[in-house]
Design a protein around this motif. Structure first.
Motif, mmCIF file in Angstrom:
data_model
loop_
_atom_site.group_PDB
_atom_site.id
_atom_site.type_symbol
_atom_site.label_atom_id
_atom_site.label_comp_id
_atom_site.label_asym_id
_atom_site.label_seq_id
_atom_site.Cartn_x
_atom_site.Cartn_y
_atom_site.Cartn_z
ATOM 1 N N ASP A 285 0.812 -1.221 0.000
ATOM 2 C CA ASP A 285 0.000 0.000 0.000
ATOM 3 C C ASP A 285 0.843 1.268 0.000
ATOM 4 O OD1 ASP A 285 0.961 -0.309 2.565
ATOM 5 O OD2 ASP A 285 -0.905 0.325 3.538
ATOM 6 N N THR A 286 2.158 1.139 0.125
ATOM 7 C CA THR A 286 3.038 2.312 0.048
ATOM 8 C C THR A 286 3.508 2.578 -1.382
ATOM 9 O OG1 THR A 286 5.112 1.078 0.401
ATOM 10 C CG2 THR A 286 3.898 1.794 2.368
ATOM 11 N N GLN A 287 3.149 1.663 -2.304
ATOM 12 C CA GLN A 287 3.585 1.758 -3.696
ATOM 13 C C GLN A 287 2.383 2.074 -4.580
ATOM 14 O OE1 GLN A 287 7.161 1.027 -4.053
ATOM 15 N NE2 GLN A 287 6.806 1.181 -1.841
ATOM 16 N N TYR A 288 2.577 2.995 -5.525
ATOM 17 C CA TYR A 288 1.476 3.429 -6.381
ATOM 18 C C TYR A 288 1.882 3.297 -7.846
ATOM 19 C CZ TYR A 288 0.003 5.606 -1.979
ATOM 20 O OH TYR A 288 -0.357 5.835 -0.671
ATOM 21 N N GLU B 252 -5.720 1.948 -11.636
ATOM 22 C CA GLU B 252 -6.785 2.853 -11.201
ATOM 23 C C GLU B 252 -6.987 2.826 -9.692
ATOM 24 O OE1 GLU B 252 -10.335 2.141 -13.373
ATOM 25 O OE2 GLU B 252 -9.458 2.665 -15.329
ATOM 26 N N GLU B 253 -6.911 1.646 -9.095
ATOM 27 C CA GLU B 253 -7.075 1.554 -7.645
ATOM 28 C C GLU B 253 -5.919 2.256 -6.933
ATOM 29 O OE1 GLU B 253 -7.964 1.192 -3.865
ATOM 30 O OE2 GLU B 253 -9.346 0.899 -5.549
ATOM 31 N N ARG C 161 -6.522 5.996 -7.080
ATOM 32 C CA ARG C 161 -7.540 6.428 -6.111
ATOM 33 C C ARG C 161 -6.954 6.432 -4.694
ATOM 34 N NH1 ARG C 161 -10.972 3.349 -9.577
ATOM 35 N NH2 ARG C 161 -10.680 1.477 -8.299
ATOM 36 N N ARG C 162 -6.160 5.420 -4.398
ATOM 37 C CA ARG C 162 -5.536 5.346 -3.074
ATOM 38 C C ARG C 162 -4.523 6.489 -2.891
ATOM 39 N NH1 ARG C 162 -1.331 2.218 -1.889
ATOM 40 N NH2 ARG C 162 -1.664 1.006 -3.791
ATOM 41 N N ALA C 163 -3.813 6.827 -3.950
ATOM 42 C CA ALA C 163 -2.875 7.960 -3.886
ATOM 43 C C ALA C 163 -3.622 9.265 -3.620
ATOM 44 C CB ALA C 163 -2.081 8.060 -5.189
ATOM 45 N N GLU C 164 -4.792 9.409 -4.209
ATOM 46 C CA GLU C 164 -5.602 10.610 -3.972
ATOM 47 C C GLU C 164 -6.045 10.677 -2.523
ATOM 48 O OE1 GLU C 164 -8.629 10.096 -6.882
ATOM 49 O OE2 GLU C 164 -7.418 10.954 -8.526
ATOM 50 N N ARG C 165 -6.464 9.547 -1.982
ATOM 51 C CA ARG C 165 -6.917 9.513 -0.592
ATOM 52 C C ARG C 165 -5.763 9.814 0.372
ATOM 53 N NH1 ARG C 165 -9.532 4.712 -2.334
ATOM 54 N NH2 ARG C 165 -7.990 3.430 -1.217
#
Length: 478
Positions: free
Chosen positions: A129-132, A137-138, A141-145
């Protein structure tokens, strides 16, 4: 009654020497550190025209992306925790580790094998979850959050028939460290622990080993410095970076000095271009590391050009390690030429033209705002490459455990400054080898690789390179 700890002489006051000295001093060893540069002067750990040492630098990348080498990934995150502790000790505005994130740019629109291996190991360690991923697309979205979307950058990559797509991964745990400041911080800690420093021309310059006995009884009992003084020690640790092979001939076949190319670009004053200063701040801009974006579309094979966010002084540093240049000389006592750092007084600012061309293309692609600005400074930065890019941290055979090598950073040592010495101490104390320390062992049995097989007739020698002229440096991009 506890036995006194050995008296240790450490040759080299860079990252490897200081980190080792710190952990040994904490454990009660009697430490004396020698270095040819007067880091104990008012200048401290700062660049000067005679310092090609990799430890003395404005900034270095912090990353934990190591493909399938999970032992280095874990070591990096262990170091990261201590960097953050040091940040807390230093206080706001004096941080030694900047969490800017790092964008790893691929040479195509698909993840390469190294990136897939890195992500697999991040997943294994619960860090996915630390890698984007740029096109996931997911992940977007997680990077935006999580506040990282503004660093998922898109670029237009040149190709022979137009433009090509590319993939990239943003690592939110990465960033950069301040190695010179980190060295100064460790030196301060060492002074408080009672370690002694002997530095500067003559008195801090290693000249020779003091050796006692012959054959199976041969031992190193200290060193002699260039001023003629003899210094006794139970153990001598050679942490000499790129000078290692020329000072310890035994290791000259398993590591060599290689030069990376570094340029800096000075932004115009902040009040003239406030938007550029804001854009390239570490809050808004990640470290970027990518391939040489060759206009022909040819993949150069390694992610070896990188750029940092601006410094507080408005400097942006770009480094080039696609080609690691060698400087072969024939030294007394050697049966063949070896690659060594440039001697003090020799111009270390004249970069090979191939490096400047690669940097210009990189700037035009990834940092286009800088393309019209002049290159303000250049530097050859000498590293110590081993045959396999793992370090050499072990006793050197033939000296009855009195001579120890601590070198071979291979361009990725600075990030481990806070923790490296802990593991060096384990090797010094002959604790059972771990997966990590096994890779650092004395290993002359390995076949030559990583360019060491080329020798003085190879294509990377500095004397074969066309050098950039001042006119070539008038613009940072094409």
């Amino acid at each position: 009654m506890a036995l006194a700890k050995p008296k240790v002489a450490i040759v080299g006051a860079g990252i490897f020497g200081l980190s080792t000295a710190y952990y040994l001093a904490e454990d009660g060893y009697d430490i004396t550190i020698f270095d040819q540069h007067a880091y104990d002067s008012n200048e401290g750990y700062k660049l000067n025209p005679c310092t090609t040492a990799a430890s003395v630098d404005e900034n270095k990348i912090f990353r934990a992306s190591y493909g399938d080498e999970i032992y280095y990934q874990r070591l990096a995150y262990e170091a990261r925790a201590i960097w953050k502790e040091w940040n807390d000790e230093m206080g706001p505005g004096k941080e030694l580790f900047m969490e800017s994130g790092m964008l790893r740019v691929q040479p195509s629109d698909e993840l390469d094998e190294l990136e897939k291996q890195t992500l697999a190991n991040m997943t294994k360690e619960g860090l996915r979850d630390t890698q984007y991923i740029l096109t996931n697309e997911e992940d977007v979205r997680r990077a935006e959050r999580n506040g990282w979307a503004h660093k998922l950058l898109k670029f237009s990559i040149p190709e022979s028939d137009g433009k090509r797509a590319f993939e990239a991964v943003l690592d939110s745990t990465a960033g950069y460290v301040y190695p010179s400041a980190g060295c100064a911080y460790l030196a301060e800690k060492l002074h408080k622990l009672g370690a002694k420093f002997i530095e500067g021309p003559e008195k801090g310059v290693f000249k020779s080993f003091r050796i006692e006995g012959e054959g199976e009884s041969k031992r190193v009992i200290g060193i002699t410095t260039a001023d003629g003084k003899e210094h006794s020690a139970d153990l001598v640790i050679m942490a000499c970076g790129a000078a290692s092979a020329m000072l310890v001939p035994d290791v000259s076949r398993v590591l060599e000095a290689t030069a990376g190319s570094v340029v800096t670009v000075q932004l115009p004053p902040r009040d003239q271009v406030p938007e550029i200063w804001d854009k390239y701040s570490q809050e808004n801009w990640p470290v970027i590391i990518g391939h040489d974006p060759d206009p022909t579309g040819k993949d150069v094979g390694s992610r070896s050009i990188y750029a940092f966010p601006r410094t507080d002084d408005g400097l942006i540093k770009i480094g080039y390690r696609v080609t690691k240049y060698t400087n072969f000389v024939k030294l007394p006592g050697f049966d063949r030429p070896i690659s060594v750092p440039l001697r003090p007084g020799i111009d270390d600012t004249s970069l090979p033209m191939i490096s400047v061309k690669g940097i210009k293309t990189f700037v035009s692609t990834f940092l286009p705002d800088l393309a019209a600005l002049p290159i303000s400074a250049t530097r050859l930065c000498f590293y110590t490459d081993t045959v396999d890019n793992s370090w050499l941290i072990d006793y050197l055979p033939g000296y009855n455990d009195t001579l120890f090598m601590c070198t071979g950073g291979s361009g990725h040592g600075a990030k481990f400054t806070p923790i490296l010495g802990k593991y060096v101490r384990d090797v010094v104390q002959k604790k059972p080898k771990t997966e990590l320390t096994y890779h650092w062992r004395w290993r002359p049995e390995l076949p030559l690789g990583n360019g060491l097989e080329e020798g003085p007739d190879g294509p990377r020698t500095l004397d074969k390179q066309e050098r950039a002229t001042p006119k070539d440096l008038e613009r940072a991009g094409w």
